[in-house]
Design a protein around this motif. Structure first.
Motif, mmCIF file in Angstrom:
data_model
loop_
_atom_site.group_PDB
_atom_site.id
_atom_site.type_symbol
_atom_site.label_atom_id
_atom_site.label_comp_id
_atom_site.label_asym_id
_atom_site.label_seq_id
_atom_site.Cartn_x
_atom_site.Cartn_y
_atom_site.Cartn_z
ATOM 1 N N HIS A 47 177.246 -9.774 27.664
ATOM 2 C CA HIS A 47 177.263 -9.372 26.251
ATOM 3 C C HIS A 47 177.997 -8.049 26.079
ATOM 4 O O HIS A 47 179.170 -8.030 25.722
ATOM 5 N N CYS A 64 168.249 -9.099 29.819
ATOM 6 C CA CYS A 64 168.997 -7.842 29.803
ATOM 7 C C CYS A 64 168.237 -6.765 29.032
ATOM 8 O O CYS A 64 167.679 -7.036 27.966
ATOM 9 N N HIS A 67 169.974 -5.792 24.889
ATOM 10 C CA HIS A 67 169.729 -6.549 23.655
ATOM 11 C C HIS A 67 169.034 -7.879 23.913
ATOM 12 O O HIS A 67 169.081 -8.782 23.086
HETATM 13 S S1 FES Z 1 174.440 -5.961 26.992
HETATM 14 FE FE1 FES Z 1 173.029 -7.409 27.747
HETATM 15 S S2 FES Z 1 172.159 -8.169 25.954
HETATM 16 FE FE2 FES Z 1 173.614 -6.747 25.126
#
Ligand code: FES
Ligand SMILES: Cc1cc2nc3c(=O)[nH]c(=O)nc-3n(C[C@H](O)[C@H](O)[C@H](O)COP(=O)(O)OP(=O)(O)OC[C@H]3O[C@@H](n4cnc5c(N)ncnc54)[C@H](O)[C@@H]3O)c2cc1C
Ligand code: HEM
Ligand code: SF4
Ligand code: SF4
Lengths: 102, 812
Positions: A47, A64, A67
């Motif tokens: 992401h 993660c 987010h």
């Molecule tokens: S960087 Fe991993 S969910 Fe946004």
């Protein structure tokens, strides 16, 4: 040429936790789940690059910390409906020691 | 073991939802076979109205494609109608002779439109409105003919009429009553609705009884009324109600009474046979909206999945008409009656009408026309049986939780254009949400969050998203019942139930909770594990296992993760006070570890931003040497006690605000809580420490202190409410400690004090803390007990130890 490298004893990685290996290819996160299986992923979320090593591990998935995307430890793909993929590395356990193919 | 066989009769919305739920909780338990007599895979029946209104196509509304059935190893028979169930040999047989054996049978045969038993009902051009076939017939007829008549001024009839009008026909709605939607609206709202539909070009014949249908050459030409008049009709759509399809079940000797009779676990009188959907009669009720059917499907799936929990206890439904441009919402019982009161707001010029029916301080019904933005809020309170006494005066003006920041104060979803931004956090526009709801067949807020990310972050646009959802899927939208909503996808238990079990049965670790409460996943997920960990350590301090792997990274690393994976370090400065030595230590650390940013926070602390994780233990070690401890700026914990300079220096000061603040902060050091907790102490009512927006605000007076609770800065500013007046410092500590302990024991994880207090009521908190001296003392003592012996996490990790290894990077 990739080869097996000794990393650390399995017991030094917490269950449902991880350790980070700094390599020429960037940081690699080594995870251990509740069944003592180990997995290795590039320590970057597809992401926005969050450090997956710092996420919460459950089943064969890590969430993660930034987010909340769910990334498969087995193949590095994000759980639908999110889309993305992070590189996986081969790992194995040999007499209680974790090896990484790199 | 040989797999059991499950046969489903009826390939519709309820049946397939049950199968989806079953696959989710018990994949591979059954060999599944599905029979449907329509020639299509399962589609979203409620979207037939947008199809007729040219807003969508048939392909758009397919919910489960044929590939989906194949991928899940489901044998699908379409275009086959089951006409025999043999309960002795446990087989079903279709009209063409195809037959299957079953161990469990699920009947989901839906319902059929009721056709008025009048002369001419079998003529060509006389149809109901139920399926793709009917919809196609209407679209085709509109190409060749002019006059359409719809009998029935209910939801279905009006949606059909609206669609036919858009298809270019001249449409008249014939209704037997004198107002439209008489079961959902009172007469005022009914009249307003009729007016707006007339403005769209529809015609109405109210209070008309149909007598017979006139035809020529086998096709309808007119409808004749009891008073002898006639109206021309090339197409006649009957939308006067539906009848549950139970003939099949009845012919197999299964007990039916205006529907297939089921118990709370969706079982029929034959225990191998279950039934869900419009075809059932549960406690004498049949439902014609999808929300209750989905609840049934869920319960049914848990029982089919041998996971025998969950009961279906009936549903309260709400309705919304899916005619673009018309905003209408209705829920519950609005007819009034004994002991009820009404609050009405009617602005004829603006076209707004709102009525709330209240009984015993609870909302029992509501009708909204023209402005439906608070529909889901009212509906939620209705379902939750919430006492509205305290908010009654403002009830009509709606919930302003909509649109504080982040979406330009927009509060009316219907008025927004497709490219208007709904979710400011994730940059999601209305059009994207609408498209995703329609194409992915989404029915719940959670699904919309997953697919679009709208309202998935700060949540302040939740109300807007709910409105959009409701306007796309009509009454199918069911806001979650907050009191019994499952914690997450890993369990069906709510926060309240889980917590009660932990306390009553003295569970001390997460694996035990998961085993005893039958978690579906091996080790939960990132939302339930932190919650469980908190419930355990707060219920059983010093006894339960605190599992670091079930804490969010900030609480594991004792620092705040930043967007680039570095951390911010906030040392504790008791009450916002510091010393030259501390400042020197901070300056030295900043130089030594090349910390890029140093900032003064809103909570009167100094934040060192951009520290590397592997440096954290060394940074802490240096700060510890100067006597500083963790500021917990990262945790669901006591954050800060903000103070003004108080009577120590201020010429207005009446109480020693700094001293009081330091005492409070020391008392709570190391306290974990459902969410973060912030305090403030001001030395006089000028309130320079902004105590009015804190979880607990303390304001000094000549004669003592006033305590305020449940305030909140942030996304939606909530002003703290007056709690009580106390005489001295010791009482401040005991009362506020007791309040916080009450919240720690009863608040759900990630529920701020304001949400907790709104849920249980301020009066309840006062009764527990202010009025009951013994209880207050006990609460306060339990708080002290759980904080006993807390070791500064920084000092602990500054030494080489097992907890420190997490910070060490491995080299190869
Ligand atoms: S960087 Fe991993 S969910 Fe946004
Ligand atoms: C135009 C329209 C608009 C609607 N709008 C809304 C709305 O906005 N909100 C809302 O909540 N609800 C709405 N509804 C109602 C909603 O669609 C129904 O409540 C829901 O589809 C019922 O689901 P079900 O599974 O019980 O029945 P169905 O979806 O009807 O499924 C039953 C299936 O079983 C098949 N079947 C029946 N008998 C047999 C047999 N013997 N053998 C094989 N197959 C058989 C039928 O052909 C059908 O395909 C609307 C309905 C229509 C028609
Ligand atoms: C998880 C996301 C959040 C992060 C990372 C975060 C971070 C911060 C930071 C770094 C500060 C100090 C700001 C400064 O330097 O002035 C701060 C202050 C503040 N935050 Fe947040 N915050 C978050 C969520 C929230 C939420 C959800 C609320 C409200 C519900 C909130 C309310 C506040 C308030 C009121 C202050 C000022 C503190 C005070 O005056 O005591 N924050 N936050
Ligand atoms: S709140 Fe009162 S005592 Fe405190 S600084 Fe302001 S004026 Fe002074
Ligand atoms: S510190 Fe708070 S307001 Fe500022 S960007 Fe982060 S979350 Fe948003």
């Amino acid at each position: 040429m990739s080869e097996w490298k000794r990393i650390i004893e399995l017991t030094e990685i917490p269950q449902l936790g991880s350790r980070v290996v700094r390599s020429a290819k960037g940081d690699i996160a080594i995870f251990r789940n509740s069944e003592n299986k180990v997995f290795a992923l590039r320590d970057q979320c597809p992401h926005k690059g969050g450090p997956l090593s710092q996420g919460i591990v459950h089943g064969e998935t890590v969430t993660c910390p930034l987010h909340g995307w769910n990334i498969s430890l087995v193949d590095g793909t994000a759980t639908a409906p999110d889309e993305g993929h992070t590189t996986c590395f081969e790992v194995k356990i040999d007499s209680g020691v974790v090896f990484l193919k790199i | 073991m040989k797999k059991m066989k499950l046969v489903v009769v009826g390939n519709g919305m309820a049946g397939m939802r049950a199968v989806e739920e079953l696959l989710r909780i018990a994949p591979g338990l059954y060999d599944i076979t599905v029979y449907g007599d329509e020639p299509y895979p399962n589609y979203n029946r409620i979207m037939l109205s947008p199809v007729l209104a040219n807003e969508q196509t048939i392909e758009d509304i397919i919910l489960n494609s044929r590939e989906w059935y194949a991928e899940n190893h489901i044998q699908l028979y379409t275009g086959k109608r089951i006409n025999k169930i043999d309960r002795v040999n446990r087989t079903v047989t279709a009209e063409d002779g195809t037959s299957s054996e079953y161990d469990r049978l699920l009947l989901a045969t839906g319902s059929t439109p009721f056709m008025l038993p009048i002369q001419g009902k079998d003529l060509d051009g006389v149809i109901g409105y139920r399926d793709i076939k009917d919809t196609n017939t209407m679209i085709e007829t509109a190409k060749k003919y002019k006059h359409a008549v719809v009998i029935g001024g209910g939801l279905l009839g009006l949606e059909a009429a609206n669609g036919l009008k858009i298809q270019g026909m001249d449409v008249t709605v014939v209704h037997i009553h004198d107002t439209l939607l008489e079961r959902q609206l009172d007469s005022t709202a009914g009249m307003m609705l009729q007016k707006s539909l007339e403005a769209k070009g529809l015609k109405f014949l109210m209070s008309h009884r149909s007598e017979s249908i006139v035809g020529k050459d086998g096709r309808v030409t007119a409808l004749r009324f009891k008073d002898g008049t006639e109206i021309a009709a090339d197409l006649l759509v009957m939308a006067v109600g539906i009848r549950p399809n139970f003939a099949l079940a009845e012919s197999a000797g299964i007990y039916c009474d205006r529907g297939i009779v089921v118990n709370d676990t969706m079982q029929t009188y034959d225990p191998r046979i279950y039934a869900v959907g419009e075809c059932v009669a549960h406690r004498g009720m049949s439902y014609g909206l999808v929300a209750p059917l989905f609840e049934m499907a869920k319960v049914c799936a848990t029982h089919l999945g041998n996971f025998g929990i969950g009961r279906y206890v009936g549903s309260v439904t709400s309705t919304k008409l899916k005619v673009t441009g018309i905003d209408l919402f209705s829920a519950g019982d609005f007819s009034g009656g004994e002991g009820t009161e009404e609050i009405v707001l009617h602005d004829a010029v603006a076209g707004v009408y709102k009525k709330l029916v209240i009984k015993d301080d609870k909302i029992v019904g509501s009708v909204l026309y023209g402005d439906t933005k608070d529909g889901s809020w009212y509906f939620q309170m209705l379902k939750d049986n919430k006492n509205v006494h305290e908010i009654r005066d403002n009830l009509m003006f709606g919930q302003s939780h909509l649109g504080d920041v982040g979406h330009k104060g927009q509060t009316q979803a219907a008025a927004m254009s497709d490219n208007a931004e709904v979710c400011g956090c994730n940059g999601v526009c209305k059009g994207t949400i609408v498209k995703s709801i329609k194409e992915n067949g989404l029915f719940t807020l959670d699904e919309v969050r997953k697919h679009t990310k709208a309202s998935a972050s700060c949540g302040s646009c939740t109300g807007l998203v709910e409105q959009i959802l409701a306007s796309c899927i009509g009454g199918a939208y069911q806001p979650a019942d907050t009191s019994s909503k499952p914690m997450c996808g890993c369990t069906d238990h709510s926060h309240g139930v889980v917590r009660e079990n932990i306390r009553e049965r003295k569970f001390l670790d997460i694996p035990t909770v998961m085993r005893e409460l039958q978690w579906r996943t091996p080790n939960g997920c990132a939302s339930c594990r932190p919650a469980l960990n908190y419930y355990l350590i707060s219920s059983w301090p010093h006894e339960a296992v605190d599992d670091p792997q079930s804490r969010f990274i900030n609480e594991r690393a004792h620092a705040n993760i930043q967007k680039d994976g570095t951390y911010s370090v906030v040392p504790r400065m008791w009450g916002g006070l510091t010393t030259p030595d501390e400042l020197r230590a901070i300056a030295d650390v900043t130089d030594k570890f090349k910390i890029p940013t140093v900032k003064v926070t809103g909570g009167q602390r100094i934040d060192l931003l951009g520290a590397k994780k592997e440096d954290l233990p060394a940074i802490w070690s240096d700060l510890s040497k100067a006597g500083m401890v963790s500021g917990h700026a990262y945790g669901k914990s006591i954050r800060t006690v903000k103070t003004c300079v108080g009577a120590e220096h201020c010429r207005f000061g009446t109480q020693l605000a700094m001293d009081m603040g330091v005492k409070l902060e020391k008392m709570m050091f190391g306290m974990w809580s459902p969410h973060k907790v912030k305090f403030a102490v001001s030395g006089c009512p000028r309130n320079c420490a902004e105590a009015g927006i804190k979880d607990v605000g303390v304001i000094g007076l000549e004669s003592g202190y006033e305590l305020y609770v449940a305030g909140n800065g942030g996304i939606k500013t909530e002003v703290a409410q007056f709690f009580c007046k106390v005489a001295n410092d010791d009482e401040v500590i005991e009362y506020s400690g007791a309040f916080i302990q009450l919240y720690r024991e009863e608040g759900y994880y990630l529920e701020r004090t304001v949400h907790y207090v709104n849920r249980v009521g301020l009066d309840y908190c006062k009764a527990k803390v202010v009025e009951d001296e013994t209880n207050r003392r006990e609460l306060y003592e339990r708080l002290l007990y759980s904080l006993q012996g807390y070791v500064d996490p920084w000092a602990e990790r500054a030494q080489p130890s097992k907890v420190r290894r997490e910070f060490e990077i491995l080299a190869i």
